[in-house]
Design a protein around this motif. Structure first.
Motif, PDB file in Angstrom:
ATOM      1  N   LEU A  70      99.656 -19.003  28.237  1.00 30.38           N
ATOM      2  CA  LEU A  70      98.677 -19.945  28.755  1.00 30.38           C
ATOM      3  C   LEU A  70      98.228 -20.937  27.681  1.00 30.38           C
ATOM      4  O   LEU A  70      98.134 -22.141  27.920  1.00 30.38           O
ATOM      5  CB  LEU A  70      97.473 -19.181  29.315  1.00 30.38           C
ATOM      6  CG  LEU A  70      96.359 -20.023  29.936  1.00 30.38           C
ATOM      7  CD1 LEU A  70      96.886 -20.785  31.147  1.00 30.38           C
ATOM      8  CD2 LEU A  70      95.185 -19.128  30.347  1.00 30.38           C
ATOM      9  N   LEU A  71      97.977 -20.409  26.475  1.00 30.93           N
ATOM     10  CA  LEU A  71      97.494 -21.278  25.412  1.00 30.93           C
ATOM     11  C   LEU A  71      98.536 -22.303  24.981  1.00 30.93           C
ATOM     12  O   LEU A  71      98.196 -23.424  24.583  1.00 30.93           O
ATOM     13  CB  LEU A  71      97.059 -20.441  24.200  1.00 30.93           C
ATOM     14  CG  LEU A  71      95.721 -19.710  24.343  1.00 30.93           C
ATOM     15  CD1 LEU A  71      95.466 -18.841  23.128  1.00 30.93           C
ATOM     16  CD2 LEU A  71      94.588 -20.714  24.494  1.00 30.93           C
ATOM     17  N   TRP A  72      99.796 -21.939  25.032  1.00 33.43           N
ATOM     18  CA  TRP A  72     100.834 -22.869  24.615  1.00 33.43           C
ATOM     19  C   TRP A  72     101.174 -23.892  25.699  1.00 33.43           C
ATOM     20  O   TRP A  72     101.967 -24.808  25.456  1.00 33.43           O
ATOM     21  CB  TRP A  72     102.090 -22.117  24.187  1.00 33.43           C
ATOM     22  CG  TRP A  72     101.939 -21.500  22.825  1.00 33.43           C
ATOM     23  CD1 TRP A  72     101.642 -20.210  22.536  1.00 33.43           C
ATOM     24  CD2 TRP A  72     102.042 -22.176  21.567  1.00 33.43           C
ATOM     25  NE1 TRP A  72     101.539 -20.018  21.190  1.00 33.43           N
ATOM     26  CE2 TRP A  72     101.792 -21.218  20.561  1.00 33.43           C
ATOM     27  CE3 TRP A  72     102.310 -23.487  21.181  1.00 33.43           C
ATOM     28  CZ2 TRP A  72     101.806 -21.520  19.205  1.00 33.43           C
ATOM     29  CZ3 TRP A  72     102.322 -23.801  19.832  1.00 33.43           C
ATOM     30  CH2 TRP A  72     102.082 -22.830  18.864  1.00 33.43           C
ATOM     31  N   ARG A  73     100.551 -23.735  26.874  1.00 39.13           N
ATOM     32  CA  ARG A  73     100.783 -24.699  27.945  1.00 39.13           C
ATOM     33  C   ARG A  73      99.622 -25.685  28.096  1.00 39.13           C
ATOM     34  O   ARG A  73      99.799 -26.755  28.669  1.00 39.13           O
ATOM     35  CB  ARG A  73     101.002 -23.970  29.284  1.00 39.13           C
ATOM     36  CG  ARG A  73     102.338 -23.227  29.370  1.00 39.13           C
ATOM     37  CD  ARG A  73     102.470 -22.516  30.709  1.00 39.13           C
ATOM     38  NE  ARG A  73     102.419 -23.445  31.827  1.00 39.13           N
ATOM     39  CZ  ARG A  73     103.483 -24.095  32.313  1.00 39.13           C
ATOM     40  NH1 ARG A  73     104.681 -23.910  31.763  1.00 39.13           N
ATOM     41  NH2 ARG A  73     103.365 -24.908  33.342  1.00 39.13           N
ATOM     42  N   VAL A  74      98.442 -25.316  27.628  1.00 38.52           N
ATOM     43  CA  VAL A  74      97.270 -26.174  27.783  1.00 38.52           C
ATOM     44  C   VAL A  74      96.972 -26.873  26.454  1.00 38.52           C
ATOM     45  O   VAL A  74      97.459 -26.471  25.402  1.00 38.52           O
ATOM     46  CB  VAL A  74      96.038 -25.370  28.250  1.00 38.52           C
ATOM     47  CG1 VAL A  74      96.326 -24.722  29.582  1.00 38.52           C
ATOM     48  CG2 VAL A  74      95.638 -24.335  27.204  1.00 38.52           C
ATOM     49  N   GLY A  75      96.161 -27.916  26.554  1.00 39.25           N
ATOM     50  CA  GLY A  75      95.826 -28.666  25.356  1.00 39.25           C
ATOM     51  C   GLY A  75      94.459 -28.351  24.793  1.00 39.25           C
ATOM     52  O   GLY A  75      94.134 -28.778  23.694  1.00 39.25           O
ATOM     53  N   ALA A  76      93.629 -27.623  25.534  1.00 35.13           N
ATOM     54  CA  ALA A  76      92.286 -27.300  25.068  1.00 35.13           C
ATOM     55  C   ALA A  76      91.853 -25.990  25.716  1.00 35.13           C
ATOM     56  O   ALA A  76      92.431 -25.547  26.718  1.00 35.13           O
ATOM     57  CB  ALA A  76      91.307 -28.412  25.412  1.00 35.13           C
ATOM     58  N   VAL A  77      90.828 -25.369  25.139  1.00 34.65           N
ATOM     59  CA  VAL A  77      90.319 -24.100  25.665  1.00 34.65           C
ATOM     60  C   VAL A  77      88.851 -24.275  26.032  1.00 34.65           C
ATOM     61  O   VAL A  77      88.137 -25.068  25.413  1.00 34.65           O
ATOM     62  CB  VAL A  77      90.475 -22.969  24.634  1.00 34.65           C
ATOM     63  CG1 VAL A  77      91.937 -22.684  24.370  1.00 34.65           C
ATOM     64  CG2 VAL A  77      89.767 -23.308  23.331  1.00 34.65           C
ATOM     65  N   PRO A  78      88.369 -23.548  27.042  1.00 37.39           N
ATOM     66  CA  PRO A  78      86.947 -23.601  27.382  1.00 37.39           C
ATOM     67  C   PRO A  78      86.094 -23.100  26.217  1.00 37.39           C
ATOM     68  O   PRO A  78      86.566 -22.379  25.342  1.00 37.39           O
ATOM     69  CB  PRO A  78      86.831 -22.686  28.607  1.00 37.39           C
ATOM     70  CG  PRO A  78      88.221 -22.606  29.155  1.00 37.39           C
ATOM     71  CD  PRO A  78      89.143 -22.719  27.986  1.00 37.39           C
ATOM     72  N   ARG A  79      84.832 -23.466  26.225  1.00 36.13           N
ATOM     73  CA  ARG A  79      83.958 -23.135  25.116  1.00 36.13           C
ATOM     74  C   ARG A  79      83.800 -21.622  24.933  1.00 36.13           C
ATOM     75  O   ARG A  79      83.707 -21.125  23.804  1.00 36.13           O
ATOM     76  CB  ARG A  79      82.584 -23.779  25.344  1.00 36.13           C
ATOM     77  CG  ARG A  79      81.594 -23.572  24.214  1.00 36.13           C
ATOM     78  CD  ARG A  79      80.342 -24.367  24.462  1.00 36.13           C
ATOM     79  NE  ARG A  79      80.636 -25.792  24.511  1.00 36.13           N
ATOM     80  CZ  ARG A  79      80.736 -26.570  23.421  1.00 36.13           C
ATOM     81  NH1 ARG A  79      80.556 -26.057  22.235  1.00 36.13           N
ATOM     82  NH2 ARG A  79      80.993 -27.846  23.555  1.00 36.13           N
ATOM     83  N   LEU A  80      83.748 -20.848  26.043  1.00 33.06           N
ATOM     84  CA  LEU A  80      83.536 -19.404  25.935  1.00 33.06           C
ATOM     85  C   LEU A  80      84.839 -18.617  25.760  1.00 33.06           C
ATOM     86  O   LEU A  80      84.807 -17.391  25.648  1.00 33.06           O
ATOM     87  CB  LEU A  80      82.806 -18.896  27.185  1.00 33.06           C
ATOM     88  CG  LEU A  80      81.362 -19.389  27.364  1.00 33.06           C
ATOM     89  CD1 LEU A  80      80.773 -18.826  28.648  1.00 33.06           C
ATOM     90  CD2 LEU A  80      80.507 -18.985  26.170  1.00 33.06           C
ATOM     91  N   TRP A  81      85.960 -19.297  25.769  1.00 32.05           N
ATOM     92  CA  TRP A  81      87.248 -18.603  25.662  1.00 32.05           C
ATOM     93  C   TRP A  81      87.325 -17.724  24.412  1.00 32.05           C
ATOM     94  O   TRP A  81      87.696 -16.542  24.504  1.00 32.05           O
ATOM     95  CB  TRP A  81      88.386 -19.613  25.690  1.00 32.05           C
ATOM     96  CG  TRP A  81      89.748 -19.026  25.518  1.00 32.05           C
ATOM     97  CD1 TRP A  81      90.351 -18.668  24.349  1.00 32.05           C
ATOM     98  CD2 TRP A  81      90.677 -18.684  26.543  1.00 32.05           C
ATOM     99  NE1 TRP A  81      91.594 -18.159  24.564  1.00 32.05           N
ATOM    100  CE2 TRP A  81      91.826 -18.156  25.918  1.00 32.05           C
ATOM    101  CE3 TRP A  81      90.654 -18.792  27.927  1.00 32.05           C
ATOM    102  CZ2 TRP A  81      92.939 -17.734  26.631  1.00 32.05           C
ATOM    103  CZ3 TRP A  81      91.773 -18.379  28.636  1.00 32.05           C
ATOM    104  CH2 TRP A  81      92.899 -17.853  27.993  1.00 32.05           C
ATOM    105  N   PRO A  82      87.011 -18.225  23.203  1.00 27.38           N
ATOM    106  CA  PRO A  82      87.108 -17.359  22.017  1.00 27.38           C
ATOM    107  C   PRO A  82      86.239 -16.121  22.106  1.00 27.38           C
ATOM    108  O   PRO A  82      86.653 -15.028  21.689  1.00 27.38           O
ATOM    109  CB  PRO A  82      86.670 -18.282  20.875  1.00 27.38           C
ATOM    110  CG  PRO A  82      86.888 -19.661  21.388  1.00 27.38           C
ATOM    111  CD  PRO A  82      86.598 -19.593  22.847  1.00 27.38           C
TER     112      PRO A  82
END
Length: 570
Positions: A70-82
């Motif tokens: 999923l991470l290698w397909r998107v360009g950004a992550v939501p704020r609470l993801w980490p």
């Protein structure tokens, strides 16, 4: 104009959280698959709740692969993801330990959690994760070793791994601290305010005041010498205090051997000096005290960090005194700060040189204007008065009438001087007293009275829409050309044309019926300058305005064609 709503940027270049998340996700996949493979090779582990442990581990592998994909397909992550993924990791790692043993190899997952927290949140994340992980690890040890009193509980392995976690938590915490410090230093460097000062002392004071907290310096000294000055300047910032003084040009602060190199010196109790090698990558030992005796006696520093500053208009050296535990990193940061100080000083000196050049250029312009205006008018007055003096005895009435004409010409010249003085005032208090057309019409009348030169004037377009300074220069160009035609060419008729020549230029043409210049032919500005022909002041004025000039001279008269850009005022 662009319209619409702002949306979060999803490009990886603008999403800094995506990089550590991808690194952590990749490491998670490798660690999970390697653990599953190791358990398959050695089925003795896990030793407790085997089926449940295998299920949790297999589920974690699926989770790790899914997150990484999923991470290698998107360009950004939501704020609470980490936060969410970190909590899932810590929970799964705790289950691995619970279903196996606190002394099992799965302890390495806790190390991975500490590293991930360091990458994500630096010191704060490391400390909170260490607190949770170590608390959970000790809870499992107490549960298996004391509550269950498990005979297979490996107390020695548990103690070793506990110490291992403590040590790694401390190391990762230090890494997080250094990372946070680096981010803080970079932020402060990027936020260095632009200071606009009109004297060197105030500028250097502002620079040292901002640099001291950045370098964590109790005391800073900046010594520099400007080009072609017989002195050196010494600025001292000491815990909020400030002094500035001048010293002789030969006053030096460091030994000549290392005058152009950076160094760190610990002078108490013995002098240990590390000097930066020419490649800037290593520090080498240097024997002796790098400071000159007078400087060392005056400031008596315990530690010295110093870097040279070489600018276009000066050379100097920055000293950071009594900073504890100076390292190569501090030296690199000091060099960056020195670069900023050097660039700001160079910009200041350059602006001063430009200001002085502008003042010189303005004085030259004033000299040209006075030569083309007042001095030439006085020449006409002198010729006119000489003629009147000869008429006094023969025709007194004509002489009185001529004197009245001179009086009117003096009043006109007085008005012209008033315009000239107004042009010297700042824009806020100066007024453009007359339009270009009005002033040129007055000039035509005066040329007829003073020089018996009839002038035919033609103005095309809206001349008053031109910049004030351009109108002023056009006026002086026409005035000098007409006076030259009357005085040197003995012309009786001149034609003046001012008209736009395209969207960005304006043409000024003056033609007369005099005897022309001492040369014949058609010449450009470069040819005139090369052979030193034609009116020099007029050539210099047009050249200063980035314009072009063509002069044609012959027995039937002379013609001058000048093309000026509308932005000549700049």
């Amino acid at each position: 104009m662009l319209r619409g709503t702002l949306s979060p940027v999803s490009e990886p270049l603008y999403a800094p959280r995506i990089r550590p998340e991808r690194l952590i996700a990749t490491g998670r996949v490798v660690l999970a698959i390697a653990s599953l493979f190791a358990v398959w090779l050695d089925p003795d582990e896990p030793i407790r709740y085997a089926a449940t442990a295998y299920g949790v581990l297999l589920g974690y592998v699926v989770y790790a692969v899914t997150v990484a994909a999923l991470l290698w397909r998107v360009g950004a992550v939501p704020r609470l993801w980490p936060v969410v993924t970190h909590a899932v990791d810590v929970l799964c790692f705790s289950l691995f330990i619970f279903f196996t043993d606190p002394a099992s190899p799965f302890t390495v997952y806790f190390v991975f959690a500490l590293l991930a927290a360091t990458l994500r949140w630096q010191l704060r994340g490391t400390m909170w994760t260490a607190l949770i992980v170590i608390t959970a690890f000790f809870a499992f040890g107490i549960y298996f070793g004391i509550v269950l009193d498990d005979p297979e509980f490996d107390l020695r392995g548990f103690i070793i791994r506990s110490v291992y976690l403590f040590v790694l938590a401390g190391l990762f915490g230090y890494i997080g601290t250094q990372d946070r410090r680096t981010v803080r230093e970079m932020s402060q460097l990027a936020a260095w305010p632009e200071t606009v000062r009109h004297d060197t002392e105030a500028l250097v004071r502002d620079l040292l005041v901002y640099a001291a907290p950045l370098l964590e310096a109790p005391q800073m000294i900046f010594s520099w010498s400007e080009v072609d000055t017989p002195w050196r300047r010494l600025a001292v910032w000491n815990r909020g205090g400030w002094t500035h003084e001048r010293q002789p040009a030969d006053a030096t602060m460091v030994k000549d051997d290392i005058r152009d190199r950076a160094f760190i010196c610990r002078r108490n109790p013995t002098c240990r000096t590390l000097v930066q090698e020419p490649n800037g990558l290593r520090l080498a030992s240097w024997e002796g005290d790098p400071l000159n005796a007078a400087f060392a006696h005056r400031f008596a520093p315990g530690t010295v960090l110093s870097v040279p500053i070489q600018g276009e208009s000066f050379d100097g050296r920055l000293f950071v005194l009594d900073k504890a535990d100076s390292t190569l990193d501090d030296l690199v940061l000091a060099e960056i700060v020195a670069g900023v100080i050097g660039a700001r000083l160079d910009a200041y000196y350059l602006s001063e040189q430009l200001r002085q050049a502008s003042a010189t250029e303005e004085r030259i312009r004033l000299a040209r204007d006075l030569h083309d205006g007042v001095l030439q008018s006085f020449t006409g007055f002198g010729l006119r008065l000489a003629a009147i003096r000869r008429m006094i005895d023969s025709d007194r009435a004509a002489a009185v009438s001529a004197l009245e004409d001179v009086q009117r010409m003096l009043a006109s010249e007085q008005r012209d001087l008033r315009f000239f003085i107004q042009e010297l005032k700042p824009a806020a208090v100066s007024s453009d007293g007359a339009s270009l057309e009005t002033r040129l019409n007055e000039l035509v009348q005066r040329m007829e009275r003073e020089w018996d030169l009839r002038v035919e004037l033609s103005l095309g377009g809206r001349s008053d829409d031109l910049p004030v300074s351009l109108r002023r220069d056009i006026y002086h160009i026409i005035r000098e050309a007409l006076v030259n035609a009357a005085r040197h060419g003995s012309a009786s008729l001149a034609r003046v044309t001012v008209a736009p020549a395209g969207a960005e230029t304006i043409t000024v043409s003056i033609a007369d019926n005099g005897r022309g210049f001492p040369f014949t032919g058609r010449y450009s500005a470069d040819e005139l300058a090369k052979q030193n022909l034609g009116p020099k002041n007029l050539r210099e004025r047009v050249r200063a305005m980035k314009g072009s000039i063509v002069l044609e001279s012959g027995p039937a008269g002379a013609s001058l064609n000048v093309i000026l850009p509308f932005d000549a005022a700049a």
